[in-house]
Design a protein around this motif. Sequence first.
Motif, PDB file in Angstrom:
ATOM      1  N   TYR A   1       0.853  -1.184   0.000  1.00 21.03           N
ATOM      2  CA  TYR A   1       0.000   0.000   0.000  1.00 21.03           C
ATOM      3  C   TYR A   1       0.897   1.245   0.000  1.00 21.03           C
ATOM      4  O   TYR A   1       2.077   1.189   0.369  1.00 21.03           O
TER       5      TYR A   1
ATOM      6  N   LEU B   1      -2.467   3.269  -3.171  1.00 24.80           N
ATOM      7  CA  LEU B   1      -3.112   2.011  -2.791  1.00 24.80           C
ATOM      8  C   LEU B   1      -3.446   2.036  -1.303  1.00 24.80           C
ATOM      9  O   LEU B   1      -2.587   2.331  -0.474  1.00 24.80           O
ATOM     10  N   LYS B   2      -4.694   1.692  -0.993  1.00 27.58           N
ATOM     11  CA  LYS B   2      -5.141   1.672   0.396  1.00 27.58           C
ATOM     12  C   LYS B   2      -4.791   0.329   1.043  1.00 27.58           C
ATOM     13  O   LYS B   2      -4.697  -0.693   0.370  1.00 27.58           O
TER      14      LYS B   2
ATOM     15  N   HIS C   1      -3.581  -5.814  -4.038  1.00 23.74           N
ATOM     16  CA  HIS C   1      -4.081  -4.864  -5.018  1.00 23.74           C
ATOM     17  C   HIS C   1      -3.773  -5.305  -6.447  1.00 23.74           C
ATOM     18  O   HIS C   1      -2.795  -6.016  -6.705  1.00 23.74           O
TER      19      HIS C   1
END
Length: 249
Positions: A48, A64-65, A125
């Motif tokens: 992330y 990106l979380k 992700h």
Amino acid sequence: NDQGDYFMLHAPIFRTVYELHRKEDENEQILFVDRPEVNCLIIVANAYGKVVNPYINMGRPIYLKPLNETLVEAEELYDFLSDNRQEFCIKEIEKVPNRQDVDFDTQVKDLLKKNQWDIIHYAGHSHFDETSQKGFLFYPGSEGPKAVESDLFSHTLRFRTETKLLYLSSCQSSGSDFVLSFARQLIPAIIGFRWEIEDEKAAKHAELFYRKLFQEKKALPYAFLETRQAMFEEAYDNKIWAAGMLIIQ
């Protein structure tokens, strides 16, 4: 009924990509027809933060979380399969990361060389870039997320490990274009999501699917169908039940 009715809740429909590559008499169940031993690899990509790549978002940064529920899901899946190896006919099971002294990318490459992985579960992700027409996975790295082209990854799965099923649990950055980018490499079966879904719902989908596949010993299309039905019963107004897509070829 008052919840509505949908054809996809009654039949194990799925999308095929290259019909000419399939034998006319090939069993569409593909996996777990005769319950052979299988090898499972779980990739827990806790990546992330900021990503800058010339082929992603025209070189502009994306962020990106954290995927907390998805990562917990992958850890619990590993424990579930490991604790029931004999019952589930699992010969080998591995998880990345499994070492602190070796970088994530190297661990993945080493394990892909080590064994034939019939099932690979990727939790992390993903991204498909409309401009460059490239798909990417993201590995954790010392300087932030490392973008890995999906074509290179899936080519390895298809021709080095002969992977039969790839499950893409990349809930907040998923999409049909990304899933189809793997299908073009002719991986026999792929599960992913058509659009972004809630982290928690993606984790529930994975839990249900693997219980159907291993514990209840359902053939692949019907494990997927019954997972969809169960998600519909639990959250019919959420549309999570319709997000999942199964590709068999």
